[in-house]
Design a protein around this motif. Sequence first.
Motif, PDB file in Angstrom:
ATOM      1  N   HIS A 202      -3.258  -6.656  -0.240  1.00  0.00           N
ATOM      2  CA  HIS A 202      -3.768  -5.673  -1.180  1.00  0.00           C
ATOM      3  C   HIS A 202      -2.824  -4.487  -1.359  1.00  0.00           C
ATOM      4  CE1 HIS A 202      -5.448  -5.495   2.792  1.00  0.00           C
ATOM      5  NE2 HIS A 202      -6.006  -4.321   2.649  1.00  0.00           N
ATOM      6  N   SER A 203      -1.573  -4.825  -1.676  1.00  0.00           N
ATOM      7  CA  SER A 203      -0.626  -3.823  -2.156  1.00  0.00           C
ATOM      8  C   SER A 203       0.506  -4.545  -2.866  1.00  0.00           C
ATOM      9  CB  SER A 203      -0.069  -2.962  -1.012  1.00  0.00           C
ATOM     10  OG  SER A 203       0.962  -3.643  -0.314  1.00  0.00           O
ATOM     11  N   PHE A 204       1.304  -3.763  -3.598  1.00  0.00           N
ATOM     12  CA  PHE A 204       2.452  -4.326  -4.294  1.00  0.00           C
ATOM     13  C   PHE A 204       3.626  -4.318  -3.321  1.00  0.00           C
ATOM     14  CE2 PHE A 204       5.948  -4.411  -7.396  1.00  0.00           C
ATOM     15  CZ  PHE A 204       5.502  -5.386  -8.266  1.00  0.00           C
ATOM     16  N   ALA A 207       5.786  -2.353  -0.651  1.00  0.00           N
ATOM     17  CA  ALA A 207       5.137  -1.079  -0.342  1.00  0.00           C
ATOM     18  C   ALA A 207       3.874  -1.308   0.485  1.00  0.00           C
ATOM     19  CB  ALA A 207       4.776  -0.351  -1.633  1.00  0.00           C
ATOM     20  N   PHE A 208       3.618  -0.444   1.436  1.00  0.00           N
ATOM     21  CA  PHE A 208       2.359  -0.388   2.182  1.00  0.00           C
ATOM     22  C   PHE A 208       2.024  -1.702   2.886  1.00  0.00           C
ATOM     23  CE2 PHE A 208       1.616   2.422  -1.661  1.00  0.00           C
ATOM     24  CZ  PHE A 208       2.146   3.546  -1.042  1.00  0.00           C
ATOM     25  N   ILE A 209       2.949  -2.118   3.714  1.00  0.00           N
ATOM     26  CA  ILE A 209       2.724  -3.298   4.555  1.00  0.00           C
ATOM     27  C   ILE A 209       1.710  -2.947   5.641  1.00  0.00           C
ATOM     28  CG2 ILE A 209       3.862  -4.753   6.301  1.00  0.00           C
ATOM     29  CD1 ILE A 209       6.361  -4.672   4.578  1.00  0.00           C
ATOM     30  N   GLY A 210       0.915  -3.935   6.030  1.00  0.00           N
ATOM     31  CA  GLY A 210      -0.005  -3.742   7.140  1.00  0.00           C
ATOM     32  C   GLY A 210      -1.384  -3.294   6.713  1.00  0.00           C
ATOM     33  N   PRO A 213      -3.770  -0.392   3.118  1.00  0.00           N
ATOM     34  CA  PRO A 213      -2.770  -0.012   2.104  1.00  0.00           C
ATOM     35  C   PRO A 213      -3.319   0.902   1.017  1.00  0.00           C
ATOM     36  CG  PRO A 213      -3.435  -2.287   1.832  1.00  0.00           C
ATOM     37  CD  PRO A 213      -4.019  -1.830   3.126  1.00  0.00           C
ATOM     38  N   TYR A 214      -4.618   0.789   0.683  1.00  0.00           N
ATOM     39  CA  TYR A 214      -5.160   1.677  -0.349  1.00  0.00           C
ATOM     40  C   TYR A 214      -5.199   3.121   0.144  1.00  0.00           C
ATOM     41  CZ  TYR A 214      -6.442  -2.484  -2.983  1.00  0.00           C
ATOM     42  OH  TYR A 214      -6.403  -3.667  -3.679  1.00  0.00           O
ATOM     43  N   ARG A 215      -5.531   3.309   1.409  1.00  0.00           N
ATOM     44  CA  ARG A 215      -5.499   4.661   1.969  1.00  0.00           C
ATOM     45  C   ARG A 215      -4.061   5.174   2.015  1.00  0.00           C
ATOM     46  NH1 ARG A 215      -8.860   5.612   7.345  1.00  0.00           N
ATOM     47  NH2 ARG A 215     -10.437   4.856   5.874  1.00  0.00           N
ATOM     48  N   GLN A 216      -3.132   4.284   2.366  1.00  0.00           N
ATOM     49  CA  GLN A 216      -1.717   4.672   2.343  1.00  0.00           C
ATOM     50  C   GLN A 216      -1.282   5.065   0.935  1.00  0.00           C
ATOM     51  OE1 GLN A 216       1.153   2.123   4.483  1.00  0.00           O
ATOM     52  NE2 GLN A 216      -0.611   0.887   5.132  1.00  0.00           N
ATOM     53  N   ALA A 217      -1.747   4.304  -0.062  1.00  0.00           N
ATOM     54  CA  ALA A 217      -1.369   4.577  -1.447  1.00  0.00           C
ATOM     55  C   ALA A 217      -1.923   5.923  -1.914  1.00  0.00           C
ATOM     56  CB  ALA A 217      -1.870   3.452  -2.349  1.00  0.00           C
ATOM     57  N   LYS A 218      -3.168   6.218  -1.552  1.00  0.00           N
ATOM     58  CA  LYS A 218      -3.766   7.501  -1.932  1.00  0.00           C
ATOM     59  C   LYS A 218      -3.017   8.650  -1.282  1.00  0.00           C
ATOM     60  CE  LYS A 218      -6.629  10.514  -3.547  1.00  0.00           C
ATOM     61  NZ  LYS A 218      -6.542  10.910  -4.982  1.00  0.00           N
TER      62      LYS A 218
END
Length: 292
Positions: A202-204, A207-210, A213-218
């Motif tokens: 659930h990331s592109f 970016a944002f491995i592990g 990732p949505y919290r990392q993206a925000k």
Amino acid sequence: MPAAQLPVDHACLIVHGTDSPGIVAAVSALITRQGANIVQFDQYSDNPAGGAYFQRVVFHRPGLREAMPAIEVDLDRTLGTGFDLDWSITDQSTPKRMAILASKQDHCLLDLLWRHRRGELPVEIPVVISNHTDAEADVAGFGIPFVHVPSVPGPDKSASEARILEVLADADVDVVVLARYMQILSADFLERVRVPVINIHHSFLPAFIGAQPYRQAKTRGVKLIGATSHYVTTDLDEGPIIEQDIVRVTHADTAFDLERRGADVERAVLSRAVLWHAQDRVIRHGNHTIVF
């Protein structure tokens, strides 16, 4: 998928190896010699002077199953002499057997089951395995066996993985799909499963491995979020990518909003990756894929 919707007497030939003159002519002549007709033809070379070459050919041959042994002998003889090529061939009327591993989040799982029931995915689904029972009733509603294999606390997952491998062996699967399974598979599991494993992240990527990732993206304040479907390797979230997609977001979107909107992208990306794999459209080349 209903048998009537699968292409009868159609074969898919995959050829890959070192590029050299005469490959297209040799394959075309072989198909003609075997009384078949080409209906799709795709090829790619990263360097025509001895680079890597990839070819996908779908052809129609009446009485394909009976003719397949002779076709395989001809392929061995033709491509094994004068060419540095590997090949594989499949009968397109035989659907791949796809097991699904899932966890609590069911959006990707239910989307695959729904598309399968509608005849959109040319696969059989002999089993769904989950480390939770949340989706058991829903899976039963699709008439598909459900097996609960609880996660084992702690870092040693060998007991649960051994049970999963038993179920997969009994189901005689050709591919395993992780529909938001949310468990890291061990190197030992990946070696012993002996079939491709497809994941949806659930990331592109990259970016944002592990995790989360949505919290990392925000936190990062991105303007685009996405999803990635890839083959699983021992390197976390770094296997060969099959498909990706994105959706635009804004500063006003919360982490929950990103997760909700991302779920739609995850479903679409995973279903396309599964479809392309089932249709033998994906060729792995190192850590890359060629998708025809």
